[in-house]
Design an enzyme around this catalytic site. Structure first.
Site, short mmCIF file in Angstrom:
data_model
loop_
_atom_site.label_atom_id
_atom_site.label_comp_id
_atom_site.label_asym_id
_atom_site.label_seq_id
_atom_site.Cartn_x
_atom_site.Cartn_y
_atom_site.Cartn_z
N ASP A 1 -56.50 -3.45 -5.05
CA ASP A 1 -56.12 -3.69 -3.66
C ASP A 1 -56.00 -2.35 -2.93
OD1 ASP A 1 -56.05 -6.44 -3.92
OD2 ASP A 1 -53.90 -6.51 -4.37
N TYR B 1 -50.88 -2.10 -16.07
CA TYR B 1 -50.35 -1.73 -14.76
C TYR B 1 -48.87 -1.40 -14.84
CZ TYR B 1 -54.50 -4.26 -13.03
OH TYR B 1 -55.78 -4.70 -12.79
N ASP C 1 -47.61 -9.00 -0.97
CA ASP C 1 -47.30 -7.58 -1.13
C ASP C 1 -46.67 -7.05 0.16
OD1 ASP C 1 -49.41 -7.18 0.65
OD2 ASP C 1 -50.80 -6.48 -0.88
N ARG D 1 -49.88 -9.20 -7.97
CA ARG D 1 -49.01 -9.62 -6.87
C ARG D 1 -48.66 -11.10 -6.98
NH1 ARG D 1 -52.98 -10.66 -2.21
NH2 ARG D 1 -54.97 -10.03 -3.10
#
Length: 244
Positions: free
Chosen positions: A40, A68, A82, A175
């Site tokens: 993203d 992550y 987000d 997310r």
């Protein structure tokens, strides 16, 4: 100079994956380029830029396990899941404890089903979901996909913020995971920060920034992992056997 292989880029925030790829392509003067796994715009970290004949490695690179580290904020939900989105709800987090967060997080380990976020590039009846979202279109039910989450580790809790580490398969929306954890806790949540620290065997420690590349393009060429050095391991993850 012919450029064929994979460049491990540490993508900065505020830039789409495509924009980052174009910057690398321009500096290294590659005939064509793409990436093995989208990040993203506000996410940072490992973005594998495939150059020249390295574009044949797209599918192989996306198969690799991803890792992550990020932060979710409890008590606030947004339409994009987000920090870039509009706030949809605000809830109290006073009853949430670190232990409860850790217990709930473990419920998302294993094979799970995720609803694709409305603000994504996934197509629905030939149209990109994010384009439908911008037009105000609402779907009764979002498309779903099955992904595998190998582990979820809570690194720290400083309410309303929770730091975490996730190891997962390709196609996992972090997310969505953050929002689902918040929903299970009964207070909602959204993702505020995300860094991809590993993709296959390519790590954040071995990545290079755009600034580094643009300041010394000759060394950038040397940092490109050649096609024959990226092999497919037994589990389908990408591995680097050598680096010139």
């Amino acid at each position: 100079m012919c450029v064929d292989g994979v460049f491990n880029l540490n993508k900065p925030p505020g830039m789409t994956s495509r924009q980052a790829v174009d910057r690398v392509k321009r500096v290294l003067k590659a005939p064509k380029a793409g990436h093995g796994g989208t990040l993203d715009p506000e996410a940072t970290g490992v973005l594998l830029v495939c150059l020249g004949k390295g574009t044949k490695l797209f599918d192989q690179l996306q198969l690799g396990t991803k890792e992550y580290e990020g932060t979710l904020r409890l008590g606030i939900t947004t339409d994009t899941l987000d920090a870039s989105g509009r706030v949809q709800s605000v809830s109290d987090v006073g009853q949430v404890t670190p232990e409860k967060i850790r217990v709930i997080a473990q419920q998302f380990v294993g094979e799970i089903v995720q609803a694709v976020p409305m603000y994504s590039a996934v197509k629905y009846r030939g149209k990109r979901l994010y384009k439908l979202a911008h037009r105000g279109v609402e779907l009764e039910e979002l498309p779903k996909r099955t992904v595998h989450v190998q582990s979820v580790e809570i690194l720290s809790v400083r309410l309303p913020d929770v730091r975490f580490r996730v190891v997962c398969s390709k196609g996992t929306y972090i997310r969505v995971l953050a929002a689902d954890i918040g929903a299970s806790l009964g207070c909602g949540a959204h993702l505020t920060q995300l860094t991809r620290t590993r993709s296959g065997n390519f790590t954040l420690e071995s990545s290079h920034t755009l600034e580094w590349l643009e300041e010394q393009p000759r060394r950038g060429h040397e940092a490109v992992v050649p096609v024959d050095a990226v092999i497919e391991t037994s589990d389908g993850a990408s591995a680097v056997t050598c680096c010139r």
